[in-house]
Design an enzyme around this catalytic site. Structure first.
Site, PDB file in Angstrom:
ATOM      1  N   THR A 181       0.803  -1.332   0.001  1.00  0.00           N
ATOM      2  CA  THR A 181       0.121  -0.093   0.078  1.00  0.00           C
ATOM      3  C   THR A 181       0.820   1.249   0.205  1.00  0.00           C
ATOM      4  O   THR A 181       2.085   1.037   0.582  1.00  0.00           O
ATOM      5  CB  THR A 181      -0.895   0.036   1.102  1.00  0.00           C
ATOM      6  N   GLU A 324      -5.602  -3.847   1.024  1.00  0.00           N
ATOM      7  CA  GLU A 324      -5.821  -4.711   2.430  1.00  0.00           C
ATOM      8  C   GLU A 324      -7.064  -5.862   2.093  1.00  0.00           C
ATOM      9  O   GLU A 324      -7.347  -6.737   2.799  1.00  0.00           O
ATOM     10  CB  GLU A 324      -5.873  -3.874   3.417  1.00  0.00           C
ATOM     11  N   LYS A 434     -13.860  18.219  11.561  1.00  0.00           N
ATOM     12  CA  LYS A 434     -14.715  18.464  12.873  1.00  0.00           C
ATOM     13  C   LYS A 434     -14.875  19.856  12.925  1.00  0.00           C
ATOM     14  O   LYS A 434     -13.780  20.623  13.475  1.00  0.00           O
ATOM     15  CB  LYS A 434     -14.020  17.740  13.816  1.00  0.00           C
ATOM     16  N   TRP A 439     -19.434  16.425  12.625  1.00  0.00           N
ATOM     17  CA  TRP A 439     -18.523  15.946  11.315  1.00  0.00           C
ATOM     18  C   TRP A 439     -18.910  16.493   9.914  1.00  0.00           C
ATOM     19  O   TRP A 439     -20.309  16.565   9.696  1.00  0.00           O
ATOM     20  CB  TRP A 439     -18.534  14.441  11.289  1.00  0.00           C
TER      21      TRP A 439
HETATM   22  P1  AMP Z   1      -5.967   1.270  -2.154  1.00  0.00           P
HETATM   23  O1  AMP Z   1      -5.326   0.557  -1.131  1.00  0.00           O
HETATM   24  O2  AMP Z   1      -4.412   2.250  -2.846  1.00  0.00           O
HETATM   25  O3  AMP Z   1      -6.579   0.910  -3.487  1.00  0.00           O
HETATM   26  O4  AMP Z   1      -6.883   2.335  -1.469  1.00  0.00           O
HETATM   27  C1  AMP Z   1      -8.138   2.131  -1.031  1.00  0.00           C
HETATM   28  C2  AMP Z   1      -8.751   3.295  -0.570  1.00  0.00           C
HETATM   29  O5  AMP Z   1      -9.240   4.190  -1.754  1.00  0.00           O
HETATM   30  C3  AMP Z   1      -9.966   3.014   0.030  1.00  0.00           C
HETATM   31  O6  AMP Z   1      -9.712   3.099   1.725  1.00  0.00           O
HETATM   32  C4  AMP Z   1     -10.556   4.378   0.046  1.00  0.00           C
HETATM   33  O7  AMP Z   1     -10.433   5.362   0.961  1.00  0.00           O
HETATM   34  C5  AMP Z   1     -10.289   4.671  -1.510  1.00  0.00           C
HETATM   35  N1  AMP Z   1     -11.445   4.198  -2.243  1.00  0.00           N
HETATM   36  C6  AMP Z   1     -11.414   3.046  -2.971  1.00  0.00           C
HETATM   37  N2  AMP Z   1     -12.547   3.033  -3.611  1.00  0.00           N
HETATM   38  C7  AMP Z   1     -13.304   3.943  -3.510  1.00  0.00           C
HETATM   39  C8  AMP Z   1     -14.867   4.347  -4.023  1.00  0.00           C
HETATM   40  N3  AMP Z   1     -15.500   3.750  -4.719  1.00  0.00           N
HETATM   41  N4  AMP Z   1     -15.154   5.686  -3.482  1.00  0.00           N
HETATM   42  C9  AMP Z   1     -14.518   6.362  -2.641  1.00  0.00           C
HETATM   43  N5  AMP Z   1     -13.046   6.048  -2.184  1.00  0.00           N
HETATM   44  C10 AMP Z   1     -12.615   4.917  -2.650  1.00  0.00           C
END
Ligand code: AMP
Length: 536
Positions: A181, A324, A434, A439
């Site tokens: 990540t 993850e 906040k 929120w």
């Molecule tokens: P990654 O591990 O780099 O794929 O990032 C994952 C993160 O991307 C998630 O925890 C979200 O914050 C964001 N994310 C993934 N899909 C979406 C979605 N459809 N809408 C908004 N945020 C998303």
């Protein structure tokens, strides 16, 4: 000997080799097309991928790679990368898909941390290899996918073997792939997928409520094979025996031409990919490609994007997940009450992040105590937690589990769960604002702002405020040539959000910082404006 207490079914170790064996046997002639970076094209099929994966497994063994060891790829989407997904796992190895957009220190860290022994790479990334070679101390062999000028060429290398190979017969809980990540703070963290978790995740992807593949599907995945296992598409696609069209470049003109010529029915990518495609079509005066389904994920799909695709007759599958979570958590698509909804309501629903596929469980908990579970009432937002067989338990080489005693993994996302199971993502825990103890969702403000025709990109962060603790400030990149003022933006937002959510200021900027995976980096934005002051 089976004991009497067991059922009477056969043992079948859930390993990825079953997936590629099945594709070769049942859909052997279904095509896999690649458009390479130099403009050339090659065609193979599932039987060809299977044969080459076996040769690759032999070639890796000949290099002395042992089951459980990591080998890396630094590559875009193409058939040889696909061969590697199956070839590495087939000999018991673990494929580390490296994101070429990471910064140099991250590239050094992840390759060394994973102890990668071989690197397969695209000629286009030769400059990265040249720059990093001295720092990648664990790599013993460099093999180039699409040119033999600087290193051994992939085709020559596997060509020395005959493909007469029995897949390595390991345990279904063995690792098969690792992705890191790219968090905005600290070192990247490795997420190791297992054979079993990968097979189950791919089966989940086949649910009609997810990718909805049939053997007639023709998929052009734009989501890179180096990011979150390309959403599991290369596995789910093999299970369904679909045709794949890969492009090693993400140029919208190339993608568009391929989509039309190869009869592409399905595609998948982050919102910016779709946006680039819209812009290309508008500039050239072309219609959008006649896709049956578009999967959008990685960040929130803006409403106008969903609307435009749906008006084009394309089913929009808005998905949420993370590295993850393998990554599928939720996927959107028509629900049971779809026909009873107006078009506007259908778009509203699709703008949310969809429903959990079978296999994962979601819950939200209170943001302040992070323990009490919140109602699924479509109103209350909280920290989103997830558990299931393809959700991380522990990061690679970490000493402690990343989940609580009941297996819940805290996603770092903030969302609302609706009574019908729909997830509505409202923010990241770190980004939620906040104000006076209440929120405010930065994401909702951004989504509303990008609906203005003069806005190319928007990012909202909470800035310290003497009275309210934090107040939202909206940073906006204007569309080229757009004449838009702070008041225009505020008036555009006013009917869409609660009055006290309106940003205290709108700042126009030339660019907004992004992470290596193309997401807005609010940390960098906050750092850039660390002296910013709001008056009381
Ligand atoms: P990654 O591990 O780099 O794929 O990032 C994952 C993160 O991307 C998630 O925890 C979200 O914050 C964001 N994310 C993934 N899909 C979406 C979605 N459809 N809408 C908004 N945020 C998303």
């Amino acid at each position: 000997m089976p004991t009497q207490n067991l059922g009477a079914m056969q043992d079948w170790t859930m390993r990825i080799t079953h997936v590629i064996d099945h594709a070769a046997r049942e859909a052997g002639g279904r095509e896999i097309v690649t458009r390479w970076a130099d403009g050339s094209e090659t065609r193979t099929d599932w039987a060809g991928i299977h044969r080459d994966a076996k040769k690759m497994a032999q070639a890796l063994e000949a290099l002395g790679i042992k089951p459980g060891e990591r080998v890396a790829s630094l590559a875009m989407n193409h058939s040889r990368h696909l061969v590697s997904w199956y070839g590495v796992a087939g000999m018991g190895g673990v494929l580390h898909t490296v994101n070429p957009r990471l910064f140099e220190d991250q590239l050094e860290y992840i390759v060394t941390h994973a102890e990668d022994r071989v690197l397969f790479y695209d000629a286009a990334f030769q400059p990265i290899v040249d720059k990093m070679k001295d720092r990648w101390t664990t790599i013993e062999h460099y093999i180039c996918y699409d040119s033999g000028d600087h290193a051994r060429s992939f085709e020559d290398w596997i060509g020395e073997h005959d493909g007469e190979y029995e897949w390595f017969a390991g345990d279904e809980r063995d690792p098969c792939m690792i992705c890191y990540t790219s968090g905005t703070t600290g070192n990247p963290k490795g997420v190791q997928y297992e054979h079993r978790s990968t097979v189950m995740h791919a089966l989940a992807g086949l649910q009609p409520a997810a990718f909805n593949f049939s053997s007639a599907s023709v998929m052009l995945p734009v989501v890179p094979m180096f990011h979150a296992a390309s959403w599991g598409l290369p596995y789910a696609g093999a299970m369904a025996g679909i045709k794949f069209v890969f492009s090693a470049v993400n140029d919208p003109a190339v993608l568009h031409e391929l989509m039309l010529r190869e009869g592409v029915t399905d595609s998948a990518g982050v919102p910016t990919v779709w946006l680039a495609h819209f812009q290309y079509c508008d500039k050239e005066g072309l219609d959008l490609p006649p896709l049956k389904a578009a999967t959008i994920g990685g960040s929130a799909a803006p409403r106008f994007m969903i609307e435009r695709l749906m008006k084009n007759g394309t089913r929009v599958q808005h998905a949420w997940g993370m590295t993850e979570t393998s990554p599928i958590g939720t996927v959107g698509g028509p629900t049971w009450d779809w026909e009873q909804l107006s078009f506007e309501e259908q778009v509203d629903k699709t703008a949310m992040q969809g429903r959990p596929v079978f296999g994962v469980e979601l819950r939200t908990v209170d943001l302040d105590d992070m323990a009490s579970e919140l109602p699924r009432d479509g109103k209350t937002s909280g920290a989103l937690q997830i558990r299931g067989p393809w959700i991380i338990r522990r990061y690679f080489k970490a000493e402690q589990d990343a989940v609580d005693a009941d297996g819940w993994f805290d996603t770092g996302d903030v969302g609302i769960l609706h009574p019908d199971g729909t997830l509505q993502l409202t923010d990241r825990t770190k980004d939620v604002i906040k104000s006076g103890g209440e929120w405010i969702s930065s994401v909702e403000l951004e989504n509303a702002a990008v609906g203005h025709e003069g806005v190319a990109e928007a990012a909202c962060v909470g800035m310290p405020h003497p009275k309210w603790d934090e107040r939202p400030v909206l940073f906006v990149v204007k569309n080229e040539g757009a004449d838009v003022s702070e008041d225009d933006i505020i008036e555009h937002l006013r009917p869409q959000i609660a009055k006290w959510w309106l940003p205290d200021a709108v700042e126009f900027v030339d660019d907004i910082p992004h992470t290596a995976t193309g997401k807005i980096s609010k940390k960098d934005l906050r750092d850039r404006f660390s002296d910013y002051k709001l008056e009381g």
